[in-house]
Scaffold this active site. Structure first.
Site, PDB file in Angstrom:
ATOM      1  N   ILE A 122      26.206   0.815  59.702  1.00  0.00           N
ATOM      2  CA  ILE A 122      26.517   2.226  59.434  1.00  0.00           C
ATOM      3  C   ILE A 122      26.599   2.489  57.929  1.00  0.00           C
ATOM      4  O   ILE A 122      27.330   3.365  57.475  1.00  0.00           O
ATOM      5  CB  ILE A 122      27.822   2.661  60.123  1.00  0.00           C
ATOM      6  CG1 ILE A 122      29.003   1.783  59.677  1.00  0.00           C
ATOM      7  CG2 ILE A 122      27.664   2.650  61.627  1.00  0.00           C
ATOM      8  CD1 ILE A 122      30.354   2.336  60.108  1.00  0.00           C
ATOM      9  N   HIS A 124      24.545   3.877  55.844  1.00  0.00           N
ATOM     10  CA  HIS A 124      24.160   5.227  55.425  1.00  0.00           C
ATOM     11  C   HIS A 124      25.291   6.214  55.643  1.00  0.00           C
ATOM     12  O   HIS A 124      25.522   7.115  54.824  1.00  0.00           O
ATOM     13  CB  HIS A 124      22.904   5.688  56.178  1.00  0.00           C
ATOM     14  CG  HIS A 124      23.096   5.882  57.646  1.00  0.00           C
ATOM     15  ND1 HIS A 124      23.205   4.830  58.539  1.00  0.00           N
ATOM     16  CD2 HIS A 124      23.225   7.010  58.392  1.00  0.00           C
ATOM     17  CE1 HIS A 124      23.378   5.300  59.758  1.00  0.00           C
ATOM     18  NE2 HIS A 124      23.412   6.614  59.699  1.00  0.00           N
ATOM     19  N   TYR A 125      26.046   6.033  56.737  1.00  0.00           N
ATOM     20  CA  TYR A 125      27.184   6.896  57.040  1.00  0.00           C
ATOM     21  C   TYR A 125      28.293   6.701  56.015  1.00  0.00           C
ATOM     22  O   TYR A 125      28.862   7.671  55.488  1.00  0.00           O
ATOM     23  CB  TYR A 125      27.690   6.574  58.443  1.00  0.00           C
ATOM     24  CG  TYR A 125      29.015   7.165  58.808  1.00  0.00           C
ATOM     25  CD1 TYR A 125      29.138   8.508  59.158  1.00  0.00           C
ATOM     26  CD2 TYR A 125      30.169   6.385  58.825  1.00  0.00           C
ATOM     27  CE1 TYR A 125      30.365   9.052  59.511  1.00  0.00           C
ATOM     28  CE2 TYR A 125      31.391   6.911  59.180  1.00  0.00           C
ATOM     29  CZ  TYR A 125      31.484   8.245  59.519  1.00  0.00           C
ATOM     30  OH  TYR A 125      32.706   8.770  59.859  1.00  0.00           O
ATOM     31  N   LEU A 126      28.605   5.444  55.699  1.00  0.00           N
ATOM     32  CA  LEU A 126      29.662   5.159  54.740  1.00  0.00           C
ATOM     33  C   LEU A 126      29.286   5.600  53.329  1.00  0.00           C
ATOM     34  O   LEU A 126      30.141   6.051  52.560  1.00  0.00           O
ATOM     35  CB  LEU A 126      30.000   3.666  54.760  1.00  0.00           C
ATOM     36  CG  LEU A 126      30.598   3.147  56.077  1.00  0.00           C
ATOM     37  CD1 LEU A 126      30.764   1.629  56.022  1.00  0.00           C
ATOM     38  CD2 LEU A 126      31.928   3.830  56.389  1.00  0.00           C
ATOM     39  N   LYS A 129      29.904   9.318  53.249  1.00  0.00           N
ATOM     40  CA  LYS A 129      31.347   9.583  53.166  1.00  0.00           C
ATOM     41  C   LYS A 129      31.889   9.277  51.775  1.00  0.00           C
ATOM     42  O   LYS A 129      32.704  10.028  51.225  1.00  0.00           O
ATOM     43  CB  LYS A 129      32.095   8.751  54.216  1.00  0.00           C
ATOM     44  CG  LYS A 129      31.891   9.221  55.647  1.00  0.00           C
ATOM     45  CD  LYS A 129      32.475  10.604  55.868  1.00  0.00           C
ATOM     46  CE  LYS A 129      32.446  11.022  57.315  1.00  0.00           C
ATOM     47  NZ  LYS A 129      32.877  12.434  57.502  1.00  0.00           N
TER      48      LYS A 129
END
Length: 212
Positions: A122, A124-126, A129
């Protein structure tokens, strides 16, 4: 306090509407369409406003005193939606709050955001964020950034492990407990300018937050 909850139809956000309502606030649910209105009102939204993070949403901030950004693209979407919602949507919300004079801003972020390279699955998500969090830190807003670990749907335990960065990640946290934290810090000035991670632990929530 009139609190705009962005991404109000999400699982944590729905709990947050309830907790804000119970605390005597006026939660205003920002949702994308009328199909979501009944659900958020049942959870405690006093008002709803229709707006889309991928468009202009200035009108959602009318009469608002504080913002909780709880929007997320969801695990079923690709990196493109993560960029548009979790990063760009958050950046626009921060800039809009700053421009329109809404000083209080609480960000629902994620554990692991300190170093996204530690997570390939994850990352790309972190990264999204982290960049959104960093943008908030550079703003003039009275911000608090809350970074929970892995979420569960169990009932609230009302017990936390709270640290700036939790080294031993030996637990999860319920969505309801995250919502309690978001609602509690809205009025807590000692949380201004603070970023912290949370898991379920052994310390009562108010006691843990009292150490900020």
């Amino acid at each position: 306090m009139r609190v705009l909850v962005i991404g109000a139809n999400g699982q944590v956000a729905r709990h947050t509407l309830t907790k804000l309502n119970e605390a005597g606030h006026t939660p205003v649910a920002m949702i994308r369409n009328a199909e979501q209105e009944t659900a958020v009102k049942e959870k405690g939204a006093k008002e709803t406003v229709f707006a889309d993070l991928e468009a202009n949403f200035d009108h959602a901030f009318n009469g608002i005193e504080a913002v909780i950004f709880a929007a997320g693209s969801g695990g079923h979407t690709g990196a493109d939606k993560t960029i548009l919602i979790d990063l760009w949507g958050a950046v626009k919300a921060i800039d809009t709050a700053e421009r329109l004079g809404v000083k209080r801003f609480v960000m629902l972020s994620s554990m692991g955001t300190v170093d996204p390279d530690k997570s390939e699955r994850i990352r790309h998500y972190l990264v999204a964020k982290k960049l959104a969090d960093d943008h908030l830190k550079r703003s003039s807003l009275d911000y608090t950034i809350v970074r929970p670990g892995s979420l569960t749907n169990e009932p609230a335990k009302k017990l936390l492990k709270l640290e700036e960065e939790i080294q031993v990640r030996d637990n999860t946290i319920t969505r309801e407990d995250v919502a309690i934290v978001l609602a509690e810090v809205i009025n807590q000035k000692t949380s201004y300018g603070k970023t912290f991670e949370i898991l379920n632990g052994a310390t009562p929530i108010q006691q843990a937050l009292g150490k900020l």
